[in-house]
Design a protein around this motif. Structure first.
Motif, PDB file in Angstrom:
ATOM      1  N   THR A   2      -3.432  -9.360  11.384  1.00 49.32           N
ATOM      2  CA  THR A   2      -4.073  -8.116  10.942  1.00 49.32           C
ATOM      3  C   THR A   2      -4.878  -8.317   9.658  1.00 49.32           C
ATOM      4  O   THR A   2      -4.727  -9.327   8.978  1.00 49.32           O
ATOM      5  N   TRP A   3      -5.692  -7.315   9.350  1.00 51.80           N
ATOM      6  CA  TRP A   3      -6.353  -7.285   8.047  1.00 51.80           C
ATOM      7  C   TRP A   3      -6.314  -5.866   7.514  1.00 51.80           C
ATOM      8  O   TRP A   3      -6.288  -4.905   8.272  1.00 51.80           O
ATOM      9  N   THR A   4      -6.267  -5.746   6.183  1.00 49.30           N
ATOM     10  CA  THR A   4      -6.264  -4.441   5.530  1.00 49.30           C
ATOM     11  C   THR A   4      -7.153  -4.495   4.295  1.00 49.30           C
ATOM     12  O   THR A   4      -7.403  -5.576   3.744  1.00 49.30           O
ATOM     13  N   LEU A   5      -7.603  -3.309   3.879  1.00 49.45           N
ATOM     14  CA  LEU A   5      -8.373  -3.170   2.646  1.00 49.45           C
ATOM     15  C   LEU A   5      -7.558  -2.257   1.738  1.00 49.45           C
ATOM     16  O   LEU A   5      -7.254  -1.121   2.105  1.00 49.45           O
ATOM     17  N   GLU A   6      -7.162  -2.776   0.587  1.00 44.89           N
ATOM     18  CA  GLU A   6      -6.298  -2.023  -0.314  1.00 44.89           C
ATOM     19  C   GLU A   6      -6.964  -1.838  -1.667  1.00 44.89           C
ATOM     20  O   GLU A   6      -7.672  -2.719  -2.143  1.00 44.89           O
ATOM     21  N   THR A   7      -6.716  -0.689  -2.288  1.00 43.73           N
ATOM     22  CA  THR A   7      -7.221  -0.421  -3.635  1.00 43.73           C
ATOM     23  C   THR A   7      -6.210  -0.985  -4.637  1.00 43.73           C
ATOM     24  O   THR A   7      -5.013  -0.739  -4.513  1.00 43.73           O
ATOM     25  N   THR A   8      -6.714  -1.751  -5.597  1.00 43.33           N
ATOM     26  CA  THR A   8      -5.847  -2.337  -6.633  1.00 43.33           C
ATOM     27  C   THR A   8      -6.336  -1.860  -7.996  1.00 43.33           C
ATOM     28  O   THR A   8      -7.364  -1.180  -8.094  1.00 43.33           O
ATOM     29  N   SER A   9      -5.648  -2.240  -9.043  1.00 45.09           N
ATOM     30  CA  SER A   9      -6.051  -1.840 -10.394  1.00 45.09           C
ATOM     31  C   SER A   9      -7.397  -2.456 -10.792  1.00 45.09           C
ATOM     32  O   SER A   9      -8.114  -1.915 -11.620  1.00 45.09           O
ATOM     33  N   SER A  10      -7.758  -3.586 -10.164  1.00 43.93           N
ATOM     34  CA  SER A  10      -9.017  -4.257 -10.539  1.00 43.93           C
ATOM     35  C   SER A  10     -10.123  -4.058  -9.503  1.00 43.93           C
ATOM     36  O   SER A  10     -11.126  -4.743  -9.522  1.00 43.93           O
TER      37      SER A  10
END
Length: 195
Positions: A93-101
């Protein structure tokens, strides 16, 4: 090749220095990649930092049985090439995640062969020295019984080979030969070869 014909291995401090240099070179090569990656005996995970304004629809990710391509549409891919070994596409699978940077693209690849370490994610990338990988015992305990015993047997056989000792298969053959010799003392086994 006779034992004393083998080239002498370098003294421990020289071997340590060479290992350190090789490790440093490997770390430099890996740090230049546009992604970071880790692996267990069963899967490979990689991640890449991408701009915060990018959405999932802006990405071009293609996970195939023997290749991987990922990047932002219209730009040079972050990773693109043949995989060193096949994967289970349906379990990857692949995901796009929001991080602090910003945002991070994470890709999870499920190895088909759960018995081998990968030297790289794609064959066009620099290799790592898989002989230096030490599996974490906690991860070994996550494996099902049959897989775990196979991995432990492989690790045992590898250590035996490195020490010039017989592997578990060779030990079994030697034990069978010993039992047969005990049952047939009239036979001469002095020239018996185990292979």
């Amino acid at each position: 090749m006779a034992e004393n014909d083998r080239p002498a291995s370098p003294p421990p401090e020289e071997r340590e220095r060479l290992d350190k240099e090789a490790k440093q070179k490997e770390q430099e090569e890996q740090s230049k990649l546009p992604y970071k990656w880790t692996q267990t005996i069963g899967d490979v995970d990689l991640s890449a930092t991408i701009p915060a304004n990018i959405k999932g629809k802006d990405l071009d990710v293609k996970i195939a049985k023997t290749s991987l391509k990922a990047g932002i549409k219209g730009q040079e891919p972050i990773i693109d090439g043949p995989l060193p070994h096949p994967i289970h596409v349906d379990e990857s699978t692949w995901t796009l995640e929001t991080t602090s940077s910003g945002k991070e693209l994470s890709i999870h690849l499920d190895k088909t062969n759960k018995m081998e370490w990968w030297a790289h994610v794609v064959t066009t990338a620099p290799k790592i020295d898989t002989s230096k990988i030490t599996p974490e015992n906690s991860k070994l305990s996550d494996l099902d019984g049959e897989t775990r015993s196979m991995v432990e047997k492989m690790m045992y056989d590898q250590r035996q080979k490195e020490a010039g000792q017989p592997t578990s298969e060779e030990q079994k053959k030697m034990e069978l030969l010993r039992k047969f010799q005990d049952q047939h003392p009239e036979m001469d086994f002095s020239n018996a070869k185990i292979s």
